[in-house]
Design an enzyme around this catalytic site. Structure first.
Site, mmCIF file in Angstrom:
data_model
loop_
_atom_site.group_PDB
_atom_site.id
_atom_site.type_symbol
_atom_site.label_atom_id
_atom_site.label_comp_id
_atom_site.label_asym_id
_atom_site.label_seq_id
_atom_site.Cartn_x
_atom_site.Cartn_y
_atom_site.Cartn_z
ATOM 1 N N HIS A 6 0.826 -1.216 0.000
ATOM 2 C CA HIS A 6 0.000 0.000 0.000
ATOM 3 C C HIS A 6 0.856 1.261 0.000
ATOM 4 O O HIS A 6 2.011 1.255 0.445
ATOM 5 C CB HIS A 6 -0.930 0.003 1.217
ATOM 6 C CG HIS A 6 -0.192 -0.022 2.521
ATOM 7 N ND1 HIS A 6 0.367 1.107 3.087
ATOM 8 C CD2 HIS A 6 0.088 -1.049 3.369
ATOM 9 C CE1 HIS A 6 0.951 0.782 4.231
ATOM 10 N NE2 HIS A 6 0.806 -0.525 4.425
ATOM 11 N N HIS A 18 -0.071 -5.600 2.579
ATOM 12 C CA HIS A 18 0.813 -5.027 3.590
ATOM 13 C C HIS A 18 2.164 -5.731 3.596
ATOM 14 O O HIS A 18 2.298 -6.840 3.079
ATOM 15 C CB HIS A 18 0.154 -5.154 4.957
ATOM 16 C CG HIS A 18 -1.272 -4.712 4.959
ATOM 17 N ND1 HIS A 18 -1.646 -3.410 5.221
ATOM 18 C CD2 HIS A 18 -2.425 -5.390 4.679
ATOM 19 C CE1 HIS A 18 -2.966 -3.304 5.107
ATOM 20 N NE2 HIS A 18 -3.456 -4.493 4.782
#
Length: 203
Positions: free
Chosen positions: A9, A149
């Site tokens: 991200h 992530h």
């Protein structure tokens, strides 16, 4: 052959502040939104059949920006959530490293052998990531973009390449970094790790 694009991200508010996030849900920073748009422009050059995203805001908003620009279906998958760090979440990384140096250095060197005391168990973490990968392997899609992530994406690389989760933190992915993996049957090949050329204009 299946082609996987793994994207960490874009920058979140807690990334900017150096705060341990895990399951906490901070939004993108203004820089993060710019990074997300640059990612989208980069993927306009590639074939993407489907986008999978963690439900956490920092990943979802990154994925949504790409999906909107590409016009590609976006699927949210709970199994792509970041691993939980328990009571360590919401605290500054460097202050924790200073206060619990031995615990953190051991964890960084081998999280399987030395897990954090209150984190999601490595067994549970591995199980959910493997479950996602099994669905990827059986999918009819050939070109998949996965937005998630650091911990989750590191685990995908470790499991697909066979280096094991003990090397989870020996991999580095920056915010908005792109990693490409090719899958043919049971064989996976790491093509590149943490590509950042699409963000050069920000430096």
């Amino acid at each position: 052959m299946k082609r996987l694009y793994l994207v960490r991200h874009a920058q979140s508010e807690y990334n900017e502040k150096g705060i341990f996030q895990g399951r906490l849900d901070s939004d993108l920073t203004p820089l993060g939104f710019v990074q997300a748009r640059l990612l989208a422009r980069e993927f306009l050059k590639k074939k993407v059949d489907i986008i999978y995203s963690s439900p956490q805001r920092r990943a979802y908003k990154t994925a949504l920006t790409i999906s909107d620009m590409l016009g590609t279906q976006l699927v949210v998958d709970e199994r792509l959530r970041e691993m939980s760090f328990g009571e360590y979440e919401g605290k500054h990384f460097w202050s924790m490293l200073e206060a619990h140096k031995d615990v953190f250095l051991n964890w960084l060197s081998n999280p399987v052998k030395h897990p954090l005391p209150t984190q999601e168990s490595m067994e549970e973490f591995e199980k959910r990531v493997r479950s996602f990968l099994e669905d990827v392997k059986s999918s009819h899609y050939q070109n998949m973009l996965i937005v998630a992530h650091g911990g989750t994406l590191h685990a995908i690389v470790c499991l697909l390449t066979g280096i094991g989760l003990e090397n989870l933190w020996n991999i580095h992915m920056d915010n908005a970094g792109i990693t490409e993996i090719h899958m043919e049957g049971e064989k996976s090949t790491l093509v590149y790790l943490n590509k950042l050329c699409h963000t050069r204009q920000l430096t």
